[in-house]
Design a protein around this motif. Structure first.
Motif, short mmCIF file in Angstrom:
data_model
loop_
_atom_site.label_atom_id
_atom_site.label_comp_id
_atom_site.label_asym_id
_atom_site.label_seq_id
_atom_site.Cartn_x
_atom_site.Cartn_y
_atom_site.Cartn_z
N ALA A 53 0.85 -1.20 0.00
CA ALA A 53 0.00 0.00 0.00
C ALA A 53 0.88 1.24 0.00
O ALA A 53 1.67 1.45 0.93
CB ALA A 53 -0.93 -0.01 1.21
N ASP A 54 0.77 2.07 -1.04
CA ASP A 54 1.67 3.22 -1.18
C ASP A 54 0.94 4.45 -1.69
O ASP A 54 1.56 5.36 -2.23
CB ASP A 54 2.83 2.87 -2.11
N ASN A 55 -0.37 4.48 -1.54
CA ASN A 55 -1.14 5.65 -1.97
C ASN A 55 -2.15 5.99 -0.88
O ASN A 55 -2.03 5.52 0.26
CB ASN A 55 -1.81 5.38 -3.32
N PRO A 63 -1.41 2.30 7.41
CA PRO A 63 -1.15 3.75 7.39
C PRO A 63 0.31 4.10 7.17
O PRO A 63 0.62 5.21 6.72
CB PRO A 63 -1.65 4.21 8.76
N ALA A 64 1.23 3.18 7.45
CA ALA A 64 2.65 3.46 7.21
C ALA A 64 2.91 3.77 5.75
O ALA A 64 3.82 4.54 5.41
CB ALA A 64 3.50 2.27 7.67
N ASP A 68 4.74 7.01 1.25
CA ASP A 68 5.21 6.83 -0.12
C ASP A 68 4.49 7.75 -1.10
O ASP A 68 4.82 7.76 -2.29
CB ASP A 68 5.03 5.38 -0.56
N ILE A 69 3.50 8.50 -0.65
CA ILE A 69 2.80 9.42 -1.53
C ILE A 69 3.74 10.56 -1.92
O ILE A 69 4.38 11.17 -1.07
CB ILE A 69 1.54 9.97 -0.85
N SER A 102 6.39 12.99 7.99
CA SER A 102 5.08 12.63 8.51
C SER A 102 3.99 12.91 7.48
O SER A 102 4.06 13.88 6.73
CB SER A 102 4.77 13.43 9.79
N HIS A 103 2.99 12.04 7.46
CA HIS A 103 1.81 12.21 6.61
C HIS A 103 0.56 11.99 7.46
O HIS A 103 0.60 11.29 8.47
CB HIS A 103 1.80 11.21 5.45
N ILE A 104 -0.54 12.57 7.00
CA ILE A 104 -1.82 12.37 7.65
C ILE A 104 -2.86 12.03 6.58
O ILE A 104 -2.74 12.47 5.42
CB ILE A 104 -2.25 13.62 8.46
#
Length: 360
Positions: A53-55, A63-64, A68-69, A102-104
């Motif tokens: 999962a990378d999008n 969620p990790a 990669d987005i 970090s991403h949310i």
């Protein structure tokens, strides 16, 4: 890599005793609408997504993977007509970076069977049949998920993430429930190999059901059914381990293979590996890419053993198929689940579209 495996074992052993203790106090298959999966790419690969999962859909799968987005904003919408059109499943997701580490993300899921006829008042007070008294209601499940992902510098390439989710379930005016829970996930890449760990409902997800018994008391009394009480439903933790590998077949073609193992602890399930304590459900998927523009996908999952009327047993599996096309910053995907009607599940059509804004 060794540290990642040690942490995986530690987290599993931390909540495993709680799982065993809770088995006799929880229902099987609670909140199963959250096991359907989101994104046509994912469903075309039989939900083998924890390591790849990378999008934006990583907010659901692991969620990790949000890290990669490569764009500032990413959106995805999905609609699925499930079980040959009996039910509708919809998903919307959004993700954005907070900083370089970090991403949310935010996700909304709705699974519903709509337009269910309410025939309680089909006969009027005079005993006459009156179709005008039929009304309709929906049985709908909702999930609202907030995801956070961050890189961990202590281990090279390690990404971790967590979800906080709120679940709301309704059955017309008859009953509704509110619940909440937590997920945790991790991913790490070693050369062409990728590994993933997802801990769903790590603390147990609690649904508090409230029943409007006054609406059904008369009918339930006449039919000898038990009047429902307000209850607390607990969804037990699930562990998903994933492994995948990429190959560059040529300058134009690539191949991605993924394999996931779902570990459940709510009693024996009809899966390839099962016991009274733990069941293991494997599922796998393949994706062939052409120049990063077109994709052909397939997967096998939902492997079950069926007992026939003559006492013999046979093994069935659900085969899925998918295609995808990428046009600049837009990805369009389609999946057909249960291709060839090989399992007891009915076929489903799934469409999704993903858009990136301000791609790097």
């Amino acid at each position: 890599m060794k540290r990642f495996l040690r942490w995986s074992c530690f987290l599993g052993l931390t909540f495993f005793p709680t799982v065993i203790f809770s088995q006799t106090n929880t229902p099987k298959h609670s909140n199963e609408f959250l096991s359907i999966g989101v994104g046509a790419r994912s469903l075309g690969m039989s939900n083998a997504q924890v390591s790849i999962a990378d999008n934006v859909t990583a907010g659901f799968w692991n969620p990790a993977g949000l890290l990669d987005i490569e764009s500032k904003y990413e959106f995805e919408l999905m609609h699925a007509s499930l079980f040959a059109g009996i039910a509708n499943f919809d998903y919307a997701g959004f993700a954005t970076p907070i900083d370089s580490s970090s991403h949310i993300g935010f996700s909304i899921i709705r699974f519903a069977v709509d337009d269910i006829p309410d025939t309680r008042f089909l006969y009027d007070a005079n005993g006459a049949l009156n179709y005008n008294n039929i009304s309709f209601f929906s049985a709908a499940d909702y999930a609202f998920i907030i995801s956070f992902a961050r890189r961990i510098n202590l281990i090279k390439g390690l990404k971790v993430g967590a979800n906080f989710k709120v679940v709301h379930r309704t059955v017309g005016d008859f009953a509704n429930a509110w619940g909440f829970g937590l997920d945790a996930g991790a991913q790490i890449a070693v050369k062409q190999w990728r590994f993933g760990l997802m801990l769903r409902d790590i603390t147990g997800t609690f649904n508090s059901w409230s029943h409007n018994a006054e609406l059904v008391t008369d009918i339930y009394t006449q039919t000898g059914n038990e009047i429902p009480d307000n209850t607390l439903e607990i969804t037990l933790p699930k562990v998903i381990l994933g492994v995948s590998r990429d190959w560059n077949i040529s300058d134009h073609f690539s191949l991605l293979a993924a394999l996931d193992f779902d570990f459940t602890f709510d009693g024996k399930r009809n899966v390839p590996i099962s016991s009274d304590v733990m069941s293991i459900d494997p599922h796998m998927g393949l994706e062939i890419g052409y120049k990063g523009v077109a994709y052909l996908r397939g997967g096998v999952g939902n492997i079950q053993q069926i007992k026939d009327f003559d006492g013999s047993k046979s093994t069935i599996a659900q085969a899925n198929f998918g295609i995808g096309i990428s046009i600049k910053q837009v990805q369009i995907d389609y999946a057909l689940t249960d291709m060839g009607d090989q399992s007891d599940a009915l076929y489903s059509h799934v469409f999704s579209i993903r858009a990136s804004i301000d791609k790097k």
